[in-house]
Design an enzyme around this catalytic site. Structure first.
Site, mmCIF file in Angstrom:
data_model
loop_
_atom_site.group_PDB
_atom_site.id
_atom_site.type_symbol
_atom_site.label_atom_id
_atom_site.label_comp_id
_atom_site.label_asym_id
_atom_site.label_seq_id
_atom_site.Cartn_x
_atom_site.Cartn_y
_atom_site.Cartn_z
ATOM 1 N N PHE A 266 -7.077 -12.883 -16.094
ATOM 2 C CA PHE A 266 -7.186 -11.415 -16.098
ATOM 3 C C PHE A 266 -8.585 -10.896 -16.367
ATOM 4 O O PHE A 266 -8.762 -9.772 -16.798
ATOM 5 C CB PHE A 266 -6.172 -10.795 -17.084
ATOM 6 C CG PHE A 266 -4.786 -11.332 -16.902
ATOM 7 C CD1 PHE A 266 -4.135 -11.198 -15.686
ATOM 8 C CD2 PHE A 266 -4.140 -12.002 -17.929
ATOM 9 C CE1 PHE A 266 -2.863 -11.717 -15.497
ATOM 10 C CE2 PHE A 266 -2.863 -12.526 -17.744
ATOM 11 C CZ PHE A 266 -2.222 -12.382 -16.525
ATOM 12 N N GLY A 492 -2.950 -18.758 -10.906
ATOM 13 C CA GLY A 492 -1.546 -18.389 -10.787
ATOM 14 C C GLY A 492 -1.288 -17.306 -9.756
ATOM 15 O O GLY A 492 -0.177 -16.804 -9.648
ATOM 16 N N ILE A 652 -1.059 -8.300 4.484
ATOM 17 C CA ILE A 652 -0.554 -9.107 3.372
ATOM 18 C C ILE A 652 -0.346 -10.541 3.861
ATOM 19 O O ILE A 652 0.331 -10.780 4.859
ATOM 20 C CB ILE A 652 0.768 -8.497 2.849
ATOM 21 C CG1 ILE A 652 0.476 -7.191 2.095
ATOM 22 C CG2 ILE A 652 1.518 -9.486 1.957
ATOM 23 C CD1 ILE A 652 -0.353 -7.344 0.838
ATOM 24 N N ASN A 654 0.964 -13.236 2.115
ATOM 25 C CA ASN A 654 2.171 -13.918 1.657
ATOM 26 C C ASN A 654 3.026 -12.893 0.925
ATOM 27 O O ASN A 654 2.642 -12.384 -0.129
ATOM 28 C CB ASN A 654 1.793 -15.084 0.728
ATOM 29 C CG ASN A 654 3.011 -15.838 0.207
ATOM 30 O OD1 ASN A 654 4.027 -15.247 -0.183
ATOM 31 N ND2 ASN A 654 2.917 -17.160 0.195
ATOM 32 N N THR A 657 3.921 -14.021 -2.931
ATOM 33 C CA THR A 657 2.846 -14.018 -3.934
ATOM 34 C C THR A 657 2.242 -12.615 -4.059
ATOM 35 O O THR A 657 1.824 -12.211 -5.140
ATOM 36 C CB THR A 657 1.746 -15.048 -3.598
ATOM 37 O OG1 THR A 657 1.261 -14.797 -2.287
ATOM 38 C CG2 THR A 657 2.274 -16.462 -3.671
ATOM 39 N N GLU A 727 -5.904 -6.821 -8.325
ATOM 40 C CA GLU A 727 -6.121 -5.864 -9.406
ATOM 41 C C GLU A 727 -5.508 -4.495 -9.167
ATOM 42 O O GLU A 727 -5.249 -3.748 -10.109
ATOM 43 C CB GLU A 727 -7.627 -5.771 -9.688
ATOM 44 C CG GLU A 727 -8.092 -7.080 -10.294
ATOM 45 C CD GLU A 727 -9.583 -7.250 -10.396
ATOM 46 O OE1 GLU A 727 -10.150 -6.900 -11.418
ATOM 47 O OE2 GLU A 727 -10.181 -7.781 -9.437
HETATM 48 MO MO1 MOS Z 1 -11.055 -9.354 -12.542
HETATM 49 S S1 MOS Z 1 -11.072 -8.312 -14.331
HETATM 50 O O1 MOS Z 1 -12.521 -8.875 -11.797
HETATM 51 O O2 MOS Z 1 -10.965 -10.973 -13.041
#
Ligand code: MOS
Length: 761
Positions: A266, A492, A652, A654, A657, A727
């Site tokens: 993240f 992941g 898109i 997949n 995912t 994101e």
């Molecule tokens: Mo993202 S916060 O640019 O890994």
């Protein structure tokens, strides 16, 4: 605009667009909901994560964290710790091997440190929680135990810890991620003062921790040739290698980092202090050393998201167009080279207004350097902007979706660049229909189910498109199988899975014939997994490498081959081989092509073309977040009861995912809106809740079933028509929830997280 950006823009203006990708529209594997190819390894426990790697003669490290916010270390008394069983050594600034400053993301285009300060090289303390000693022992328990026995005496200096009381000293950075800190058109303050309708409010978002399940861990081993090898939790392999090499005074080829599996990141699994400390401890002891941070260590020393204070002011004309858009504010950081949460970026592309004033400043505090957390900037910026739009709609007695239609820009505001593919209205319209938005009551506090007040909210989502230089190598063997290699990261998201799908289609293979190797700095260059860039960057590189491979195969066909004389543009890759476009009956399988050229394999490596599309077009992903909340009239408890995310993110790759990426982002957005808040004691500078028992992230009961849909309209200027999706899911979520809470209760909460005390007040 930076010099490089100016140059890019000039080049892009004169460059014709690249021809559209002929594969778009005829994909076979791409788009399908293929299960993650690394799934079985993970659910059976066969995948070995960084902290599970066992090296011979390995020692274990435990950091000791500063208990003052600013000052100097006067004395370290490690006698007790050193005398404890199994303790090998205690490292402090006095015996730590010498290391230079790590290049930071803000000072060096290749750097990834969150601060250029050296690590454990002197007696200075810059924040509470800074590692000030490291105990190295034969076992983790022994190291942890002894860390508690290291006594440190400090000479404390006055510290600066209160963000809001220092706002008067806020400064504008030179630039923010290559963009000017402030942009203006017209006189927005004057236009606001004269506007028919006006909203002018302050919004606050808290400091946050990146709460990946897997703790940050690295295991360093120095080899006899003077190189160092790390088994790491990493989303930024090559930038971390570069940064480590610079700090250690080594050439980059002397640092190798392996990270085949990463349990979530993240944004903050780049380089942190613990990497340098681990490498130094391994050098000091002459042993391989593992340094796995505890959850407390992760919270205290790896960068999280900074807090923000934002002002949004909107001035509307009677017809609902905007006369003025103002989005300004400030963030606390550790020093001027800290990562700057770019909360003002969304306002630069999202809405049309006759005058615009957007910009941001920073305040220096004695805190841990903040960093990147999923959708840095847009996650927090859309909260303020999209709440203000909702507030204006309420003021004007307009449906918030109707207002969004009236402020939709035709080209990028301020720069005037054309949009490459902006179908936000389409995503909003489709979402509204599926969510049954028309059944919402426009009057706050008018729907109820017993003690529960029910409300509905909407907000737009946005995140920029980013593509970075990348290379890929493809190796085809005599059995017609291919191995695709690049130094990519998989934490992941489905990186490996979608690249297998893409390479299979690109070469006319089935997915079972394609493998993807990643997670190793010795592979061809790949950018970090950040800024949602990785998929587009690798797709462009694999496309280039596939072209090189096809060219190579055709150059080696014998004279009697049905493909004799063909060039790459004359053939189509399908059915495990190459076939003439002009005469689809003539061609050969890859097995045949290799056999007839007398080779047992072919290997090609190529670079993706430069990402000029970003200079020419305004490229962003978009979405519309819809939610229903139930707010308890007596306790103020907020439950999210329905969710729909409708996205416009290009093609898109997949369906499975992608849905997980969107859902994961939305779950994190629910955390931002309702739960997550890192609490800093402004008297001491100490983070008060560095644990998942006191820092709450959403759990299953906090999350309703999340419905996601997408336009699937290919972006005409992106590789394979795709824009990143890692994101965008978190963006717009907090605003949608705050807007729904207002609709349910009539209370406007502009200060995240929306906890029950704020609703009862
Ligand atoms: Mo993202 S916060 O640019 O890994």
């Amino acid at each position: 605009m930076s010099l490089t950006e100016k140059l890019m823009t000039t080049i892009a203006r004169v460059m014709p667009d690249r021809a559209p990708d002929p594969m778009v529209g005829s994909e076979r594997a791409v788009g399908r909901p293929l299960a993650r190819i690394d799934g079985p390894l993970k659910v059976t426990g066969a995948a070995r994560f960084a902290a599970e790697v066992v090296l011979e003669d390995m020692a274990f490290a435990a950091p000791v964290y500063s208990r003052i916010a600013r000052g100097r270390i006067e004395r370290v008394d490690a006698a007790i710790a050193r005398g404890m069983p199994s303790v090998i050594d205690v490292m402090t600034f006095e015996n730590c091997p010498r290391m230079g400053p790590p290049p930071s993301m803000m000072t060096d285009p290749n750097g990834i440190a969150m601060s250029t300060r050296t690590v454990m090289q002197n007696d200075e303390v810059h924040y509470d929680g800074q590692p000030v000693a490291v105990v190295i022992a034969e076992t983790q328990d022994a190291a942890d135990d002894a860390a508690g026995q290291v006594a440190i005496t400090y000479a404390t200096q006055p510290s600066t810890l209160s963000f809001e009381s220092r706002l008067g000293e806020a400064k504008a950075p030179k630039e923010i991620h290559g963009q000017p800190p402030e942009v203006k058109t017209g006189d927005a303050e004057a236009a606001l003062a004269k506007a028919a309708f006006r909203i002018d409010a302050l919004y606050r978002t808290p400091r946050q921790f990146n709460a990946a399940i897997e703790l940050h861990s690295t295991t360093a081993k120095w080899l006899e040739d003077g190189s160092v090898m790390l088994h790491d939790t990493q989303q930024s392999l090559l930038p971390t290698r570069y940064t480590l090499a610079k700090a250690l005074g080594l050439s980059e080829d002397k640092v190798r980092i392996l990270a085949p599996f990463v349990g979530g990141a993240f944004g903050n699994k780049g380089l942190s202090d613990h990497h340098l400390l681990c490498v130094a401890a391994a050098r000091l002891t002459g042993r391989p050393v593992r340094l796995m941070l505890s959850r407390e260590g992760v919270c205290r020393t790896t960068s999280g998201r900074t807090s923000t204070l934002q002002r949004v002011a909107l001035g509307a004309n009677a017809d609902g167009t905007l006369a003025a858009l103002i989005h300004t504010g400030a963030i606390p950081v550790a020093e001027p080279t800290s990562f700057m949460e770019p909360f003002s970026f969304a306002a630069r592309c999202m809405v049309a207004a006759q005058s615009i004033s957007v910009g941001q400043k920073y305040v220096e505090l004695d805190v841990a350097p903040p960093g990147a957390m999923r959708a840095p900037g847009e996650a927090t910026g859309t909260f303020a902007l999209e709440c203000a739009i909702d507030e204006l709609a309420h003021e004007m007695r307009l449906d918030p979706i109707e207002l969004r239609l009236r402020i939709e820009p035709e080209k990028e505001p301020v720069t005037g660049r054309p949009f490459s593919g902006r179908n936000l209205i389409e995503a909003t319209r489709r979402g509204a229909e599926r969510f049954r938005w028309s059944e919402r009551s426009a009057t706050p506090r008018s729907k109820r189910d017993g003690s529960w007040l029910i409300g509905h909210g909407v907000a737009s989502a946005t995140y920029p498109y980013l593509r970075m230089p990348a290379s890929a190598r493809i190796r085809m063997t005599s059995d017609g199988r291919v191995l695709v290699q690049t130094a990519a990261q998989e934490m992941g998201m489905g990186t490996a899975t979608v690249q297998v799908q893409h390479a299979a289609d690109r070469l006319g293979l089935t997915v079972d014939l394609v493998s993807f190797e990643y997670g190793d700095t010795s592979l061809p260059k790949c950018p970090l997994a950040g800024g949602s860039n990785q998929t587009a960057s690798i797709v462009a590189a694999v496309t280039a490498a596939s072209q090189a491979l096809i060219t190579d195969l055709l150059a080696h066909v014998p004279h009697d081959s049905p493909l004799a004389g063909c060039r790459a543009k004359d053939v189509q890759a399908r059915d495990r081989g190459l076939w003439r476009i002009a005469d689809p009956t003539r061609g050969a399988t890859y097995v045949r092509l290799l056999e007839s050229s007398g080779r047992d394999h072919v290997e090609c490596e190529a670079d993706a073309p430069a990402p000029l599309e970003m200079a020419k077009y305004s490229m962003h992903s978009y979405g519309a977040q819809f939610c229903e909340v139930r707010v308890h009239d007596v306790t103020g408890e907020v439950r999210v009861s329905r969710w729909l995310g409708s996205f416009d993110t290009g093609r898109i790759l997949n369906a499975r995912t992608a849905a997980s990426q969107f859902r994961g982002g939305i779950v994190m957005g629910i955390g931002l809106a309702l739960l997550e808040e890192a609490l800093l004691d402004e008297r001491t500078g100490r983070l008060m809740n560095p644990s998942l028992s006191e820092y709450h992230v959403p759990c299953h009961l906090d999350v309703p079933e999340i419905d996601v849909i997408w336009n699937d309209i290919p972006d005409p200027h992106a590789p394979l028509g795709l824009r990143g999706i890692g994101e965008i899911g978190i963006t717009g979520v907090a605003a949608a929830i705050a807007n729904a809470v207002f609709n349910a209760t009539g209370k406007r909460i502009r200060d995240l997280p929306i906890t029950l005390d704020k609703l009862l007040g």
